[in-house]
Enzyme design. Structure first.
Site, mmCIF file in Angstrom:
data_model
loop_
_atom_site.group_PDB
_atom_site.id
_atom_site.type_symbol
_atom_site.label_atom_id
_atom_site.label_comp_id
_atom_site.label_asym_id
_atom_site.label_seq_id
_atom_site.Cartn_x
_atom_site.Cartn_y
_atom_site.Cartn_z
ATOM 1 N N LEU A 53 52.159 -16.611 29.649
ATOM 2 C CA LEU A 53 51.521 -17.332 28.438
ATOM 3 C C LEU A 53 52.003 -17.194 27.177
ATOM 4 C CD1 LEU A 53 48.086 -16.305 29.928
ATOM 5 C CD2 LEU A 53 48.970 -18.483 30.271
ATOM 6 N N TYR A 103 58.137 -27.860 18.272
ATOM 7 C CA TYR A 103 57.485 -27.243 19.216
ATOM 8 C C TYR A 103 57.616 -27.846 20.511
ATOM 9 C CZ TYR A 103 52.988 -25.386 21.615
ATOM 10 O OH TYR A 103 52.411 -24.867 22.197
ATOM 11 N N LYS A 107 58.946 -26.227 24.262
ATOM 12 C CA LYS A 107 57.960 -26.070 25.307
ATOM 13 C C LYS A 107 58.803 -26.897 26.485
ATOM 14 C CE LYS A 107 54.509 -23.852 24.358
ATOM 15 N NZ LYS A 107 54.178 -22.490 25.201
#
Length: 191
Positions: A53, A103, A107
């Site tokens: 996470l 970002y 990811k």
């Protein structure tokens, strides 16, 4: 079963750790910001599964997206390979992985690392989640988001009204359960 949760002090991590600790037979190992790679390797060596996470979503410098989101994922995959560990990995990515921004690219690169590790047999099972948005109990950014989206006075009035109605209707418990359903589903996966 020993489940390693990276980002265990984050918004999602805190809730998941609580859920996992409720399960008999589940030991939770945590990796948090500030721990080094040696600690990560030690935790990976003990783990039966990884819930990754940890991530960066609001850095002062955009390079931190790649350093944390992609870099830490790479260290998790490399650590498993070096240890000869073949354990499931659940990666929390983002719907932003579909976007061409720093970002989103970080990811998407993290997702590709986990998929490649699975293809090489390092990770026997990979689950990648791309949530569109997260709100819930303990969310430190919910009120600021409401203020930005709806506007100061109206947002405060709506928040007050919603809380008052929830208490009156006995919905507060229901709201807590609904915000953690995903956590319960994830925790149940490891049962």
């Amino acid at each position: 079963m020993k489940v390693l949760v990276t980002g265990a002090n984050g918004f999602i991590g805190k809730n998941l750790v609580l859920r996992l600790r409720e399960q008999a037979g589940t030991e939770v190992l945590t990796y948090v910001r500030g721990q080094d790679d040696a600690a990560l390797r030690d935790l990976l060596a003990q783990a039966d599964a990884v819930v990754h996470l940890a991530g960066e979503n609001r850095p002062a410098d955009v390079q931190a997206f790649a350093d944390v989101n992609t870099g830490l994922t790479e260290r998790v995959c490399q650590g498993l390979k070096a240890l000869g560990q073949s354990i499931p990995v659940l990666l929390a990515s983002s719907a932003q992985a579909e976007q061409d921004n720093p970002y989103g690219r970080s990811k998407l690169a993290a997702e590709r690392l986990v998929i490649a590790a699975q293809a090489r047999g390092v990770v026997p099972e990979a689950v990648i989640l791309r949530p569109r948005g997260l709100i819930g109990v303990g969310d430190p950014s919910l009120v600021p988001r409401l203020l930005r989206v709806v506007g100061g006075v109206l947002a405060l009035w709506l928040a007050w009204l919603a809380m008052a109605q929830a208490r009156v209707a006995g919905i507060n418990y229901l709201l807590s359960v609904l915000t953690l359903v995903w956590m319960a589903d994830i925790a149940a996966y490891f049962a």
